[in-house]
Design a protein around this motif. Structure first.
Motif, PDB file in Angstrom:
ATOM      1  N   ARG A  48       5.335  16.236 -39.342  1.00 42.84           N
ATOM      2  CA  ARG A  48       6.202  15.121 -38.947  1.00 42.84           C
ATOM      3  C   ARG A  48       7.613  15.680 -38.735  1.00 42.84           C
ATOM      4  NH1 ARG A  48       1.897  12.998 -38.845  1.00 42.84           N
ATOM      5  NH2 ARG A  48       1.294  10.883 -39.447  1.00 42.84           N
ATOM      6  N   ILE A  49       8.359  15.043 -37.836  1.00 42.46           N
ATOM      7  CA  ILE A  49       9.723  15.521 -37.529  1.00 42.46           C
ATOM      8  C   ILE A  49      10.741  14.851 -38.452  1.00 42.46           C
ATOM      9  CG2 ILE A  49      11.516  15.671 -35.742  1.00 42.46           C
ATOM     10  CD1 ILE A  49       9.271  15.302 -33.649  1.00 42.46           C
ATOM     11  N   PHE A  50      11.683  15.664 -38.957  1.00 46.11           N
ATOM     12  CA  PHE A  50      12.873  15.111 -39.631  1.00 46.11           C
ATOM     13  C   PHE A  50      14.090  15.478 -38.804  1.00 46.11           C
ATOM     14  CE2 PHE A  50      16.608  14.942 -42.155  1.00 46.11           C
ATOM     15  CZ  PHE A  50      16.428  13.808 -42.934  1.00 46.11           C
ATOM     16  N   ARG A  51      14.858  14.483 -38.386  1.00 48.98           N
ATOM     17  CA  ARG A  51      16.073  14.746 -37.593  1.00 48.98           C
ATOM     18  C   ARG A  51      17.133  13.750 -38.017  1.00 48.98           C
ATOM     19  NH1 ARG A  51      15.364  10.676 -33.445  1.00 48.98           N
ATOM     20  NH2 ARG A  51      13.268   9.892 -33.775  1.00 48.98           N
ATOM     21  N   GLN A  52      18.397  14.160 -37.880  1.00 50.32           N
ATOM     22  CA  GLN A  52      19.502  13.265 -38.236  1.00 50.32           C
ATOM     23  C   GLN A  52      20.334  12.856 -37.032  1.00 50.32           C
ATOM     24  OE1 GLN A  52      21.518  13.894 -42.054  1.00 50.32           O
ATOM     25  NE2 GLN A  52      20.277  15.720 -42.320  1.00 50.32           N
ATOM     26  N   ALA A  53      20.300  13.628 -35.954  1.00 47.24           N
ATOM     27  CA  ALA A  53      20.995  13.246 -34.719  1.00 47.24           C
ATOM     28  C   ALA A  53      20.145  12.136 -34.091  1.00 47.24           C
ATOM     29  CB  ALA A  53      21.106  14.449 -33.791  1.00 47.24           C
ATOM     30  N   TYR A  54      20.201  10.966 -34.715  1.00 50.57           N
ATOM     31  CA  TYR A  54      19.201   9.924 -34.471  1.00 50.57           C
ATOM     32  C   TYR A  54      19.613   9.040 -33.319  1.00 50.57           C
ATOM     33  CZ  TYR A  54      14.993   8.089 -36.693  1.00 50.57           C
ATOM     34  OH  TYR A  54      13.687   7.777 -36.994  1.00 50.57           O
TER      35      TYR A  54
ATOM     36  N   LYS B  41      20.548  10.814 -44.542  1.00 48.39           N
ATOM     37  CA  LYS B  41      21.191  11.831 -45.390  1.00 48.39           C
ATOM     38  C   LYS B  41      20.608  11.784 -46.796  1.00 48.39           C
ATOM     39  CE  LYS B  41      25.203  12.808 -42.738  1.00 48.39           C
ATOM     40  NZ  LYS B  41      26.534  13.182 -42.540  1.00 48.39           N
ATOM     41  N   ARG B  42      20.349  10.575 -47.283  1.00 52.77           N
ATOM     42  CA  ARG B  42      19.765  10.485 -48.628  1.00 52.77           C
ATOM     43  C   ARG B  42      18.295  10.924 -48.610  1.00 52.77           C
ATOM     44  NH1 ARG B  42      22.927   5.692 -48.581  1.00 52.77           N
ATOM     45  NH2 ARG B  42      21.083   4.403 -48.282  1.00 52.77           N
ATOM     46  N   ALA B  43      17.595  10.591 -47.516  1.00 55.23           N
ATOM     47  CA  ALA B  43      16.192  11.029 -47.413  1.00 55.23           C
ATOM     48  C   ALA B  43      16.114  12.556 -47.383  1.00 55.23           C
ATOM     49  CB  ALA B  43      15.545  10.437 -46.161  1.00 55.23           C
TER      50      ALA B  43
ATOM     51  N   SER C 228       7.160  -1.240 -45.065  1.00 56.35           N
ATOM     52  CA  SER C 228       6.727  -0.441 -43.915  1.00 56.35           C
ATOM     53  C   SER C 228       6.941  -1.138 -42.588  1.00 56.35           C
ATOM     54  CB  SER C 228       5.301   0.085 -44.016  1.00 56.35           C
ATOM     55  OG  SER C 228       5.137   1.016 -42.952  1.00 56.35           O
ATOM     56  N   ALA C 229       5.858  -1.213 -41.761  1.00 57.91           N
ATOM     57  CA  ALA C 229       6.007  -1.470 -40.335  1.00 57.91           C
ATOM     58  C   ALA C 229       6.978  -0.415 -39.811  1.00 57.91           C
ATOM     59  CB  ALA C 229       6.523  -2.866 -40.068  1.00 57.91           C
ATOM     60  N   CYS C 230       6.607   0.802 -40.047  1.00 56.25           N
ATOM     61  CA  CYS C 230       7.555   1.895 -39.768  1.00 56.25           C
ATOM     62  C   CYS C 230       7.604   2.291 -38.306  1.00 56.25           C
ATOM     63  CB  CYS C 230       7.270   3.070 -40.681  1.00 56.25           C
ATOM     64  SG  CYS C 230       7.897   2.716 -42.325  1.00 56.25           S
ATOM     65  N   SER C 231       6.940   1.535 -37.467  1.00 54.91           N
ATOM     66  CA  SER C 231       7.159   1.591 -36.021  1.00 54.91           C
ATOM     67  C   SER C 231       7.152   3.013 -35.451  1.00 54.91           C
ATOM     68  CB  SER C 231       8.462   0.860 -35.678  1.00 54.91           C
ATOM     69  OG  SER C 231       8.403  -0.485 -36.100  1.00 54.91           O
ATOM     70  N   GLY C 232       6.334   3.858 -36.035  1.00 54.20           N
ATOM     71  CA  GLY C 232       6.145   5.195 -35.475  1.00 54.20           C
ATOM     72  C   GLY C 232       7.253   6.177 -35.764  1.00 54.20           C
TER      73      GLY C 232
ATOM     74  N   LYS D  25       9.939  10.188 -42.008  1.00 54.91           N
ATOM     75  CA  LYS D  25      11.085  11.014 -42.443  1.00 54.91           C
ATOM     76  C   LYS D  25      11.943  10.322 -43.494  1.00 54.91           C
ATOM     77  CE  LYS D  25      12.553  11.019 -38.078  1.00 54.91           C
ATOM     78  NZ  LYS D  25      11.659   9.952 -37.578  1.00 54.91           N
ATOM     79  N   PHE D  26      11.840   8.975 -43.584  1.00 57.24           N
ATOM     80  CA  PHE D  26      12.670   8.203 -44.526  1.00 57.24           C
ATOM     81  C   PHE D  26      12.009   8.033 -45.889  1.00 57.24           C
ATOM     82  CE2 PHE D  26      13.752   6.881 -40.249  1.00 57.24           C
ATOM     83  CZ  PHE D  26      15.128   6.736 -40.265  1.00 57.24           C
ATOM     84  N   ALA D  27      10.771   8.528 -46.031  1.00 58.29           N
ATOM     85  CA  ALA D  27       9.942   8.126 -47.169  1.00 58.29           C
ATOM     86  C   ALA D  27      10.581   8.323 -48.552  1.00 58.29           C
ATOM     87  CB  ALA D  27       8.589   8.825 -47.100  1.00 58.29           C
ATOM     88  N   PRO D  28      11.236   9.463 -48.851  1.00 58.40           N
ATOM     89  CA  PRO D  28      11.765   9.594 -50.217  1.00 58.40           C
ATOM     90  C   PRO D  28      12.789   8.505 -50.533  1.00 58.40           C
ATOM     91  CG  PRO D  28      11.870  11.698 -49.053  1.00 58.40           C
ATOM     92  CD  PRO D  28      11.496  10.661 -48.041  1.00 58.40           C
ATOM     93  N   GLU D  29      13.545   8.108 -49.539  1.00 63.34           N
ATOM     94  CA  GLU D  29      14.561   7.076 -49.754  1.00 63.34           C
ATOM     95  C   GLU D  29      13.912   5.693 -49.833  1.00 63.34           C
ATOM     96  OE1 GLU D  29      17.429   7.462 -50.692  1.00 63.34           O
ATOM     97  OE2 GLU D  29      18.475   5.567 -50.284  1.00 63.34           O
TER      98      GLU D  29
END
Ligand SMILES: Cc1cc2nc3c(=O)[nH]c(=O)nc-3n(C[C@H](O)[C@H](O)[C@H](O)COP(=O)(O)OP(=O)(O)OC[C@H]3O[C@@H](n4cnc5c(N)ncnc54)[C@H](O)[C@@H]3O)c2cc1C
Length: 384
Positions: free
Chosen positions: A50-56, A66-68, A341-345, A349-353
């Motif tokens: 899975r991709i983690f990116r912050q330049a969202y 940032k917290r995730a 949820s309903a994490c819409s695809g 990447k946000f899961a820990p938060e």
């Protein structure tokens, strides 16, 4: 007398696993339940990357990201296995519209390290990508590719080490409030009790367990494809970062490089296209040929180093909300049930938060203070 478990998390996809981990970290005794197996091919969270990116480019999520990010690094620090692969992220799109300027704007405003690139610079640094005319890119050095199944299993490991219990192959059939407690009827015929329940059942949030989201959540089926290189040299992600590639007509491709041998080649899918209404009976059938041909045509023109025909494909599930953002709250119909949820695809990447929000919510912290942007009330008629 039914056994009382205090807190129960239902659904061990990434949102439920993160909730279980965070609850257990706070010393809360908790049971995790799932109707499937630990690697559940009929959920949304399985798979190698899975991709983690912050330049969202989607905007508005940076503080949570940032917290995730801290949460992912905290999880990584708990194990020697490599969970986070620092591949960087390359986001490509039409000049001055759509994904690239929006990603750059988020990065600039939020101090996220990034590099804006012309087509020529991309050709020099990332020759595996072909930029068609009038395209530009942003490269986010700090973006990474998460080892999907491994992070989820590590959250479960940690939760069990912290005292959590797990039960698989056990479906929650009905939940109701009886004499001030939650009564959970399970598919094995047992009834258990809980004071609080986190419902993280992915696409099933549209189902009858709680009525709150029935008309809001839309589960859809979406294909994903894997491609081999034309030349079989050992590939490394320095020449193939995680990416988004926006086409002129708005179709948005995403992809991840190979991060381990269990899932070889490059994984590519459309984020906002080739979605169809979910029919679980069809999920194991092959991806239809028209979809595969369309993807092969894109790969032939955009990725000169890849064989255009995928060597594998399968169907996955997106659980969409109307604005393609997330849903979190306490059920109005069954108080004490907290849904997520309903994490819409784009939620992984946000899961820990998100897991942290759920752990705080079951301890009484109001969602309205923690995460007002994800409240279901935003879809009330008056609010639109
Ligand atoms: C192909 C693909 C690629 C993606 N790429 C990215 C990405 O790069 N970055 C990103 O951030 N996001 C990405 N996403 C989105 C992300 O993966 C999802 O948002 C996330 O996995 C949703 O997780 P979940 O826990 O809500 O649902 P699920 O993973 O579906 O988990 C729900 C679980 O609940 C269980 N369940 C359901 N009903 C019951 C019941 N009644 N009783 C007991 N158990 C039940 C199911 O068995 C299942 O295990 C992608 C999604 C897909 C499909």
């Amino acid at each position: 007398m039914p056994q009382n478990f205090g807190t129960v998390v239902v659904g061990m996809g990434i949102m439920g696993s993160a909730s279980l981990w965070r609850l257990s970290q706070q010393g809360i005794g908790v049971l995790g339940l799932d109707s499937g197996a630990p690697i559940n091919l009929l959920g949304s969270s399985h798979g190698g990357s899975r991709i983690f990116r912050q330049a969202y480019w989607e905007g508005g999520y940076l503080p949570i990201l940032k917290r995730a990010d801290k949460g992912w690094r905290q999880l990584q620090a708990l194990t020697d296995r490599r969970l986070l692969n620092f591949t960087g992220g390359l986001f490509i799109g039409p000049v001055q519209s759509g994904v690239v300027p929006k990603s750059a704007a988020t990065a600039k405003a939020g101090g996220v390290a990034h590099r804006q690139m012309t087509a020529r610079q991309v050709a020099e640094d990332f020759p595996a990508f072909n930029l068609l005319s009038n395209r530009e890119a942003v490269f986010e050095e700090g973006a990474y590719t998460i080892a999907g199944d491994d992070v989820r299993l590590e959250m479960l490991n940690q939760a069990v080490l912290n005292g959590a219990q797990l039960r698989y192959g056990c479906r929650l059939e009905k939940i109701e409030r009886v004499a001030g407690r939650l009564s959970l009827q399970l598919s094995d015929g047992q009834t258990i009790e809980a004071d609080r329940v986190v419902l993280a059942t992915g696409a099933s949030l549209a189902g009858p367990l709680i009525p709150d989201l029935a008309d809001i959540v839309r589960p859809s089926s979406v294909p994903i494809y894997w491609f081999n290189y034309k030349h079989r040299q050992e590939q490394h992600f320095t020449d193939f970062p995680a990416f988004l590639y926006e086409l002129h007509d708005g179709r948005l491709l995403y992809g991840t490089p190979q991060i381990d041998r269990s899932e070889p080649g490059i994984k590519i899918g459309f984020h906002n296209h080739q979605q169809s209404e979910l029919d679980l009976a069809n999920q194991r059938l092959p991806v239809n040929k028209a979809f595969t041909d369309e993807m092969a045509e894109c790969v032939a023109s955009l990725f000169p180093r890849l064989l255009a025909q995928p060597y594998a494909s399968k169907k996955c599930i997106y659980t969409m909300s109307p604005d393609e953002s997330f849903l979190m709250g306490e059920s109005k119909e069954v108080p004490g049930v907290y849904y997520v949820s309903a994490c819409s695809g784009h939620g992984f990447k946000f899961a820990p938060e998100i897991g942290d929000y759920m752990a705080r919510a079951v301890q009484g912290e109001p969602f309205a203070e923690m995460a007002p942007m994800f409240a279901v009330e935003r879809f009330d008629k008056g609010a639109r």
